[in-house]
Design an enzyme around this catalytic site. Structure first.
Site, PDB file in Angstrom:
ATOM      1  N   ARG A  70       0.689  -1.053  -0.027  1.00 38.96           N
ATOM      2  CA  ARG A  70       0.039  -0.198  -0.031  1.00 38.96           C
ATOM      3  C   ARG A  70       0.894   1.224   0.201  1.00 38.96           C
ATOM      4  O   ARG A  70       0.670   2.370  -0.648  1.00 38.96           O
ATOM      5  CB  ARG A  70      -0.895   0.111   1.405  1.00 38.96           C
ATOM      6  CG  ARG A  70      -2.010  -0.900   1.130  1.00 38.96           C
ATOM      7  CD  ARG A  70      -2.992  -1.134   2.286  1.00 38.96           C
ATOM      8  NE  ARG A  70      -4.120  -1.980   2.109  1.00 38.96           N
ATOM      9  CZ  ARG A  70      -4.948  -2.235   2.982  1.00 38.96           C
ATOM     10  NH1 ARG A  70      -4.918  -2.012   4.222  1.00 38.96           N
ATOM     11  NH2 ARG A  70      -5.856  -3.275   2.838  1.00 38.96           N
ATOM     12  N   GLY A  86      -9.381  -8.560  -1.284  1.00 42.04           N
ATOM     13  CA  GLY A  86      -9.323  -9.702  -0.415  1.00 42.04           C
ATOM     14  C   GLY A  86      -8.533 -10.938  -0.784  1.00 42.04           C
ATOM     15  O   GLY A  86      -7.384 -10.810  -1.043  1.00 42.04           O
TER      16      GLY A  86
END
Length: 419
Positions: A35, A376
């Site tokens: 991220r 996910g």
């Protein structure tokens, strides 16, 4: 499309940017920088425009929930628990700021709070970067009432003239730093990551290249009802796998042994099957299975060549006949959206179905199809099999990508200017 940092003048402006640096930490060390690296292009672009300053903000975990869970475990194990020490090792942004500095090659200052930092922001050198402490250390960040959120949002708004949201992973949260801040800013735009997420996800629910195949897996039907209903509108084929497939098979009258089933959603499954038939959407459910005698990586493996699973067996993966159906459908697709594994891929004995899906989607992409992996466990799967770079887009937001595919308006995107 949303306006981005490229659509506004940034020279000499103070910029406050919401990033998603909610990264795995252990003993104060970043364990996975995916991220952080995803936000770097936007951060670097902003700095190249000679801004007055750049203030970054993010949450890291949920301090109260994380501490409560850790405390309960410590008490169960009969161990002492120091909440402050726990949070200091897990939820502090200082180590993240230091990590960003190493990747950015530029000094990143750190502020010990989100409140009362205006003087520190103003004292930054031209083009200086400041990372604020965890936004969730302030109860106003996630408060349910607008007035409470606005206390923090107004303070954050004093740190910049331009608000940039590049935190797609939190775009489904109507929090002070993701959405409410925009009320007090004159300019609200997205970063490059946010732009990319919208660019690839939006066509999948509005106007995807046909034929479009949606692959929806995971454990429970209950968590995927809305996304199934949304994707039915544009899908040519819908592959339903994972634990949720057994609820659909039971709805069709098949035996499923001791496989995971949500009996309370049998009627829902029947309705979705009827809706698919009415809309001429091809539904692909498992026609054979790889079963185990229990939910364990060491479970005894049994191949079941037909639709019906015998008593005492648990469906854990799809068999070769099902994989053949997947192959035909996926390779014929012009666009593919994938959310959820088709088997228990964490256990090597039951990973073949999900690995095959991943490789088929990669092959289809190589032949020109547009592929979106929607967050996910699907992301974990493509990473496990080292083919994430062969997909058109791998979403950085689990809950956010799921809600986007459900057709919901995400608060963190709704506040951004459009063009």
């Amino acid at each position: 499309m949303i306006k981005t940092v490229k659509d506004v003048a940034l020279a000499g402006k103070s910029v406050i940017m919401r990033v998603d640096f909610n990264v795995p930490m252990k003993d104060g060390v970043v364990q996975d920088d995916t991220r952080i690296m995803a936000a770097l292009p936007t951060i670097k672009y902003i700095l190249e425009q000679s801004p007055r300053s750049l203030v970054l903000m993010s949450h890291l975990g949920d301090p109260d929930k994380d501490a409560k869970k850790a405390q309960e475990k410590a008490e169960k194990d009969g161990k002492a628990f120091d909440k402050e020490k726990f949070i200091a090792g897990k939820n502090r942004m200082a180590p993240v700021a230091a990590y960003l500095e190493s990747k950015l090659g530029k000094k990143v200052e750190f502020a010990p709070s989100c409140m009362g930092q205006k003087a520190k922001v103003d004292s930054l050198p031209a083009g200086g970067v400041l990372m604020l402490e965890n936004t969730r250390f302030h109860k106003e960040e996630t408060a349910k009432d607008a007035a409470s959120q606005e206390v923090l949002a107004k303070e954050l708004a004093t740190y910049g003239e331009v608000f940039v949201n590049d935190a797609f992973g939190t775009a489904h949260r109507a929090h002070a730093s993701t959405a409410t801040i925009a009320k007090f800013m004159k300019v609200n735009v997205g970063g490059f990551l946010m732009e990319k997420e919208v660019k690839y996800l939006d066509p999948m629910i509005s106007n995807p290249p046909k034929p479009m195949t949606a692959i929806i897996g995971g454990a429970k039907v209950s968590s995927k009802i809305a996304v199934l209903e949304s994707l039915l509108k544009n899908a040519s084929a819908l592959i339903i796998g994972g634990g949720m497939a057994y609820t659909f098979l039971k709805a069709q009258g098949h035996t499923v042994g001791k496989s995971l089933v949500e009996d309370e959603f049998i009627d829902t499954a029947k309705s979705l099957l009827s809706a698919a038939a009415a809309q001429h959407v091809k539904i692909i459910l498992p026609v054979d299975h790889v079963c185990g005698d229990g939910f364990s990586p060491d479970a005894k493996v049994t191949n079941v060549p037909g639709l019906d699973i015998p008593d005492g067996q648990m469906g854990m993966d799809v068999g070769p006949k099902t994989i053949a159906l997947y192959t035909e459908t996926i390779l014929a697709s012009k666009s593919i959206v994938w959310n959820g594994p088709v088997g228990v891929f964490e256990f090597d004995a039951f990973a073949k179905g999900t690995e095959t899906v991943a490789r088929l989607v990669a092959d289809a992409t190589g032949k020109g199809a547009i592929s979106v992996v929607g967050g996910g466990d699907s992301v974990a799967a493509v990473n496990k099999f080292n083919i994430a770079d062969k997909m058109s887009h791998v979403s950085t937001g689990g809950g956010a990508s799921l809600e986007f595919l459900e057709g919901k308006i995400l608060p963190g995107i709704a506040v951004l200017e459009t063009k």
